[in-house]
Write a protein that holds these residues in place. Structure first.
Motif, PDB file in Angstrom:
ATOM      1  N   ALA A  42     -35.312 -30.423  -7.645  1.00 54.94           N
ATOM      2  CA  ALA A  42     -35.476 -31.073  -6.338  1.00 54.94           C
ATOM      3  C   ALA A  42     -34.259 -30.842  -5.449  1.00 54.94           C
ATOM      4  O   ALA A  42     -34.392 -30.641  -4.233  1.00 54.94           O
ATOM      5  CB  ALA A  42     -35.715 -32.568  -6.536  1.00 54.94           C
ATOM      6  N   HIS A  93     -34.369 -27.572  -3.604  1.00 53.16           N
ATOM      7  CA  HIS A  93     -35.242 -27.645  -2.425  1.00 53.16           C
ATOM      8  C   HIS A  93     -34.569 -28.429  -1.298  1.00 53.16           C
ATOM      9  O   HIS A  93     -34.693 -28.059  -0.114  1.00 53.16           O
ATOM     10  CB  HIS A  93     -36.568 -28.304  -2.800  1.00 53.16           C
ATOM     11  N   LEU A  94     -33.850 -29.485  -1.648  1.00 55.10           N
ATOM     12  CA  LEU A  94     -33.185 -30.295  -0.624  1.00 55.10           C
ATOM     13  C   LEU A  94     -32.077 -29.501   0.053  1.00 55.10           C
ATOM     14  O   LEU A  94     -31.916 -29.563   1.280  1.00 55.10           O
ATOM     15  CB  LEU A  94     -32.614 -31.569  -1.255  1.00 55.10           C
ATOM     16  N   VAL A 109     -39.721 -32.382   0.027  1.00 54.76           N
ATOM     17  CA  VAL A 109     -39.025 -31.912  -1.173  1.00 54.76           C
ATOM     18  C   VAL A 109     -39.807 -32.440  -2.367  1.00 54.76           C
ATOM     19  O   VAL A 109     -39.941 -33.656  -2.537  1.00 54.76           O
ATOM     20  CB  VAL A 109     -37.573 -32.408  -1.209  1.00 54.76           C
TER      21      VAL A 109
END
Length: 351
Positions: free
Chosen positions: A192, A195-196, A274
Motif C-alpha cells: 500500500a 501505491h501511496l 490506494v
C-alpha cells in the motif's frame, strides 16, 4: 468449485477448490522464519505476473526486456517464469510426489529454485512446485501449461464479495499471538505504501486520526517527507462512505475475489485510491475489542476468568516489508515518471 487435473494423463491433482484473490503477501515473508500455508484450505489463486525461475540479470536484458516482464526500474534480476501460475495450500494437493533431485533449499525446506519439483504420480509429468523453506509461505504452485482446470461437480457457496469484509473472521489483527507484528500486515503496508508514494507525487501526506495514523504513521513518516501542503488521506469502502470533504486520497480494500480496488460509485474515474489488503482494511475500519480487561471497575465477586493474558505488543513501530515496497514500486508503469524514478534511484526508505 474447480479441480485441477494433469494435462498429460487427466489424473486429479487437487481437492475441489474455489478461486479467491491472490494475497498481497504471497511473495513476501519473514527471513529465517517458518511460515504457515499461504492459502486457506479449499481455495486457489492465480498470479498474473511472471514468477519463479528462470531468472535473468537486468544488465543482460536491459530496460526494454524488463518492461516486457512488467518491471520498469533497475533490479538485480527479472523473472522469466510462467504467468498465471496457480497457488494452492499444500494440504489440497493430490496424486503428486516430490522429485527428489529438485528439492534444493536454503536451510529448512525447499524453495523451488530448480523449477517444478512435484510430479504426477500417474504419469510422471512435472506439474507443480512445492515451496516451504524459511521466509516462504507454504505453497504448491501448479504450472499453467501442465494442468487443466475442470468443474468439480460440487456446488460451491457464493463467491467472495464485499459483504465478506463485514465478517469478524475476515479481519486480520496487526499483532500475531506471539506478540510480534503480523508478517501479513508488514507486507500489506509495504504494498500500500508503494501505491501511496506513487500517487503522492512526492508531497507529504496527512493520515486520519485513529487506527490508520497509529498503525501506519511510522511507515509513512519513513518513506515520505514531512511538511506543509500535505495531501489528505481517508478510509472508504463498502459500507464506509468517503469522508466529507473528500480527501485527496482514499485507502480502500481490494476485492476478495478479483483483487481490484473498491471505488466510490458514481465517480470512479475522478477519485484517487490506494488499495489495501481486504483483511487489513477491515481491521482498520472495525478494530473490534482491543482488550480482555473491563474498561472500568473490577470483575464481579466470584467470577473467574477463563481467558489468557494478552501477549505484550511489539517494542518497535509497525514498518513495511521493504522488499514488498520496492517490488510493488518497480512494477508500476508510473515508475517511468522522472520524479518517481529519481525517488527510487535515491534509495526508497528513510530520507
Amino acid at each position: 468449485m474447480d479441480v485441477f487435473t494433469c494435462a498429460g494423463c487427466g489424473a486429479e491433482l487437487t481437492a475441489p477448490l474455489s478461486r479467491v484473490a491472490l494475497p498481497v503477501h504471497t511473495h513476501h515473508g519473514g527471513w529465517e522464519e517458518l511460515h504457515p500455508p499461504l492459502m486457506e484450505p479449499g481455495t486457489y489463486a492465480v498470479d498474473p505476473q511472471p514468477s519463479g525461475p528462470p531468472w535473468r540479470l537486468w544488465d543482460e536484458i536491459g530496460e526494454a526486456g524488463a518492461a516486457g516482464q512488467g518491471v520498469y526500474a533497475p533490479v538485480y534480476s527479472v523473472s522469466f517464469g510462467a504467468r498465471d501460475r496457480i497457488v494452492i495450500a499444500p494440504g489440497d494437493s493430490r496424486g503428486m510426489a516430490l522429485v527428489l533431485d529438485k528439492c534444493e533449499g536454503y536451510c529448512r525446506g525447499v524453495d523451488g529454485r530448480a523449477g517444478p519439483n512435484l510430479a504426477c504420480v500417474a504419469c510422471g509429468r512435472a506439474v507443480a512446485t512445492r515451496m516451504d523453506d524459511c521466509g516462504l509461505w507454504q505453497t504448491v504452485w501448479l504450472e499453467p501449461d501442465a494442468v487443466h482446470r475442470l468443474p468439480s461437480g460440487l456446488r460451491a457457496g457464493p463467491p467472495p464479495d464485499w459483504a465478506d469484509l463485514e465478517h469478524p473472521e475476515h479481519r486480520v489483527p496487526p499483532v500475531d499471538p506471539d506478540g510480534w507484528w503480523s508478517r501479513r500486515w508488514e507486507a500489506a503496508v509495504g504494498v500500500a505504501l508503494a501505491h501511496l508514494v506513487a500517487v503522492s507525487e512526492g508531497c507529504p501526506v496527512r493520515l486520519p486520526a485513529g487506527p490508520v495514523a497509529e498503525l501506519l504513521g511510522a511507515a509513512v513518516s519513513r518513506y515520505l517527507p514531512a511538511g506543509p501542503a500535505a495531501k489528505s488521506v481517508g478510509l472508504a469502502g463498502p459500507g464506509v462512505p468517503a469522508p466529507r470533504p473528500r480527501p485527496d486520497v482514499l485507502l480502500v480494500p481490494r476485492h476478495p475475489l478479483t483483487g481490484e480496488p473498491w471505488r466510490p460509485p458514481g465517480d470512479e474515474e475522478a477519485v484517487v485510491v490506494v488499495p489495501l489488503d481486504s483483511g487489513v482494511w477491515a481491521y482498520l475500519v472495525h478494530p473490534g475489542e482491543t482488550s480482555p480487561l473491563p474498561a472500568t471497575g473490577r470483575l464481579p465477586e466470584g467470577v473467574l476468568r477463563d481467558d489468557y493474558a494478552s501477549a505484550p505488543g511489539p517494542w518497535y513501530p509497525l514498518l513495511p516489508h521493504h522488499r514488498a515496497f520496492t517490488d510493488t514500486l518497480v512494477r508500476m508503469p508510473a515508475m517511468r515518471s522522472p520524479w518517481l524514478r529519481a525517488y527510487y534511484e535515491q534509495g526508497p526508505g528513510p530520507h
